[in-house]
Design a protein around this motif. Structure first.
Motif, PDB file in Angstrom:
ATOM      1  N   TRP A 141      31.888  42.828  38.598  1.00 23.13           N
ATOM      2  CA  TRP A 141      32.586  41.843  37.802  1.00 23.13           C
ATOM      3  C   TRP A 141      33.614  40.942  38.399  1.00 23.13           C
ATOM      4  N   SER A 181      36.422  38.450  39.416  1.00 25.93           N
ATOM      5  CA  SER A 181      37.230  37.512  39.269  1.00 25.93           C
ATOM      6  C   SER A 181      37.734  36.503  40.318  1.00 25.93           C
ATOM      7  N   ASN A 218      41.425  30.790  35.863  1.00 23.52           N
ATOM      8  CA  ASN A 218      40.865  31.899  36.164  1.00 23.52           C
ATOM      9  C   ASN A 218      39.267  32.077  35.722  1.00 23.52           C
ATOM     10  N   LEU A 269      35.959  34.576  35.446  1.00 27.47           N
ATOM     11  CA  LEU A 269      35.299  36.203  35.348  1.00 27.47           C
ATOM     12  C   LEU A 269      33.925  35.930  35.089  1.00 27.47           C
ATOM     13  N   THR A 318      31.442  37.381  29.104  1.00 29.70           N
ATOM     14  CA  THR A 318      31.724  36.574  30.299  1.00 29.70           C
ATOM     15  C   THR A 318      30.377  36.223  31.051  1.00 29.70           C
TER      16      THR A 318
END
Length: 201
Positions: A28, A30, A38, A40, A96
């Motif tokens: 995952w 980021s 940001n 993600l 996401t």
């Protein structure tokens, strides 16, 4: 049945390979862009490369010859965090994966908590029990593709964060508390299930 990969449609190869190379850990990832936004996103083309030096890799598809936001950000600043996926956050992880504009912050979109990293700029996912802060040391665009191919990114781990609740004596991981989730094919995922041990000779 056998498949000549030079004569098989890429969509068929994708279905076959993601169905037989299982289970796959989920990175995952980021990142952060030059405007401080940001990003993600989950990647199941992900794994450990080496422990000396400590390195991980992830690969991102380039559909229609277009980079994903994750790749653009990593190529810009060379930094990313791998947040490991557990049963507690699997629904938010899945959310996401949605394709959204680059100026959308997936932390806000999925009500996740961004927390500062120690050695790099991208934020960590507070709700994940393990974070790997990484600096890119290599990247490689796959040749001879149809429609975009993929880019492999290798990152050296600078800092490892592990929640105390899953760390046992002798630096072993408590799998009953950790509860990692793995990627299968299509919309399927798996937990660890039954475990067994075989001693090496």
């Amino acid at each position: 049945m056998q498949f000549d990969t030079n004569k098989t449609d890429p969509s068929v190869l994708y279905k076959l390979l993601t169905g037989i190379i299982i289970p796959r850990p989920i990175g995952w990832i980021s990142t952060i862009d030059s405007n401080g936004i940001n990003n993600l996103a989950p990647f199941s083309y992900f794994n450990m490369v080496s422990s000396d030096p400590p390195c991980v890799m992830f690969s991102t598809r380039r559909d229609n010859n277009t980079n994903k936001d994750t790749l653009n950000n990593v190529l810009q600043n060379g930094q990313f965090v791998v947040n490991l996926v557990t049963l507690d956050v699997v629904e938010q992880m899945n959310a996401t994966s949605e394709a959204v504009p680059a100026d959308v912050d997936e932390f806000k979109l999925t009500n996740l908590t961004p927390i500062d990293s120690v050695s790099i700029q991208p934020k960590r996912v507070k709700e994940s029990p393990i974070h790997l802060e990484c600096e890119m040391i290599h990247h490689y665009f796959m040749d001879n593709n149809e429609g975009g191919g993929a880019c492999i990114v290798i990152g050296k781990i600078k800092t490892i964060h592990i929640d105390d609740s899953i760390l046992m004596e002798n630096n072993r991981i408590n799998l009953d508390v950790y509860k990692p989730v793995a990627r299968l094919a299509g919309s399927n995922y798996s937990t660890l299930g039954e475990l067994f041990s075989i001693k090496r000779s």
